[in-house]
Motif scaffolding. Structure first.
Motif, PDB file in Angstrom:
ATOM      1  N   MET A  35       0.974  -1.153   0.007  1.00 37.19           N
ATOM      2  CA  MET A  35      -0.057   0.018   0.025  1.00 37.19           C
ATOM      3  C   MET A  35       0.893   1.236  -0.081  1.00 37.19           C
ATOM      4  O   MET A  35       0.651   2.288  -0.656  1.00 37.19           O
ATOM      5  N   ALA A  36       2.072   1.364   1.025  1.00 32.26           N
ATOM      6  CA  ALA A  36       2.755   2.312   0.806  1.00 32.26           C
ATOM      7  C   ALA A  36       3.246   2.431  -0.558  1.00 32.26           C
ATOM      8  O   ALA A  36       3.535   3.774  -1.019  1.00 32.26           O
ATOM      9  N   ALA A  37       3.877   1.390  -1.313  1.00 35.60           N
ATOM     10  CA  ALA A  37       4.581   1.665  -2.431  1.00 35.60           C
ATOM     11  C   ALA A  37       3.483   2.253  -3.495  1.00 35.60           C
ATOM     12  O   ALA A  37       3.644   3.021  -4.466  1.00 35.60           O
ATOM     13  N   GLN A  38       2.135   1.723  -3.551  1.00 37.16           N
ATOM     14  CA  GLN A  38       1.249   2.253  -4.324  1.00 37.16           C
ATOM     15  C   GLN A  38       0.775   3.792  -4.063  1.00 37.16           C
ATOM     16  O   GLN A  38       0.726   4.497  -5.165  1.00 37.16           O
ATOM     17  N   ILE A  39       0.821   4.102  -2.946  1.00 40.49           N
ATOM     18  CA  ILE A  39       0.717   5.577  -2.407  1.00 40.49           C
ATOM     19  C   ILE A  39       1.984   6.452  -2.930  1.00 40.49           C
ATOM     20  O   ILE A  39       1.599   7.728  -3.590  1.00 40.49           O
ATOM     21  N   GLU A  40       3.006   5.981  -2.878  1.00 41.45           N
ATOM     22  CA  GLU A  40       4.274   6.903  -3.552  1.00 41.45           C
ATOM     23  C   GLU A  40       3.895   6.656  -4.974  1.00 41.45           C
ATOM     24  O   GLU A  40       4.154   7.904  -5.755  1.00 41.45           O
ATOM     25  N   GLU A  41       3.529   5.877  -5.719  1.00 45.97           N
ATOM     26  CA  GLU A  41       3.356   5.867  -7.066  1.00 45.97           C
ATOM     27  C   GLU A  41       2.323   6.756  -7.565  1.00 45.97           C
ATOM     28  O   GLU A  41       2.597   7.508  -8.353  1.00 45.97           O
ATOM     29  N   LEU A  42       1.103   6.845  -6.753  1.00 40.05           N
ATOM     30  CA  LEU A  42       0.200   7.823  -6.935  1.00 40.05           C
ATOM     31  C   LEU A  42       0.718   9.627  -6.779  1.00 40.05           C
ATOM     32  O   LEU A  42       0.165  10.069  -7.624  1.00 40.05           O
ATOM     33  N   LYS A  44       3.611  10.371  -7.457  1.00 39.78           N
ATOM     34  CA  LYS A  44       4.444  10.670  -8.396  1.00 39.78           C
ATOM     35  C   LYS A  44       3.840  11.057  -9.841  1.00 39.78           C
ATOM     36  O   LYS A  44       3.921  11.836 -10.376  1.00 39.78           O
ATOM     37  N   SER A  45       2.617  10.207  -9.930  1.00 40.57           N
ATOM     38  CA  SER A  45       1.776  10.554 -11.103  1.00 40.57           C
ATOM     39  C   SER A  45       0.597  11.523 -10.966  1.00 40.57           C
ATOM     40  O   SER A  45      -0.180  11.776 -11.897  1.00 40.57           O
ATOM     41  N   LYS A  46       0.598  12.173  -9.933  1.00 41.14           N
ATOM     42  CA  LYS A  46      -0.442  13.096  -9.585  1.00 41.14           C
ATOM     43  C   LYS A  46      -0.237  14.721 -10.637  1.00 41.14           C
ATOM     44  O   LYS A  46       0.925  14.926 -10.754  1.00 41.14           O
ATOM     45  N   VAL A  47      -1.199  14.934 -11.279  1.00 37.05           N
ATOM     46  CA  VAL A  47      -1.179  15.958 -12.161  1.00 37.05           C
ATOM     47  C   VAL A  47      -1.980  17.113 -11.529  1.00 37.05           C
ATOM     48  O   VAL A  47      -3.023  16.919 -10.961  1.00 37.05           O
TER      49      VAL A  47
END
Length: 71
Positions: A35-42, A44-47
């Motif tokens: 979950m922490a990895a997915q949050i970090e990925e989100l 990074k991709s936030k626009v």
């Protein structure tokens, strides 16, 4: 945040395994790490969203209320 920092500390993992059992503790720790990895990925991709309607006063009041909400 480094990939190594996304998990729980050794003592937190140990506490989970002691109190919940080894299988359940490891499963929860792995889930938290994923979950922490997915949050970090989100993050990074936030626009940023640019408004495409120039005049906000002509928007339906319901839509305007929804636009002002933050999630």
């Amino acid at each position: 945040m480094k990939k190594d920092d996304l998990g729980l500390s050794y003592s937190a993992r140990k506490a989970l395994t002691v109190h919940l059992g080894e299988a359940a503790g490891n499963e929860i720790a792995t889930l938290i790490q994923r979950m922490a990895a997915q949050i970090e990925e989100l993050k990074k991709s936030k626009v940023s969203v640019t408004q495409v309607i120039p005049n906000q006063s002509k928007i339906d009041p319901v839509l305007q209320a929804l636009e002002n909400e933050s999630f």
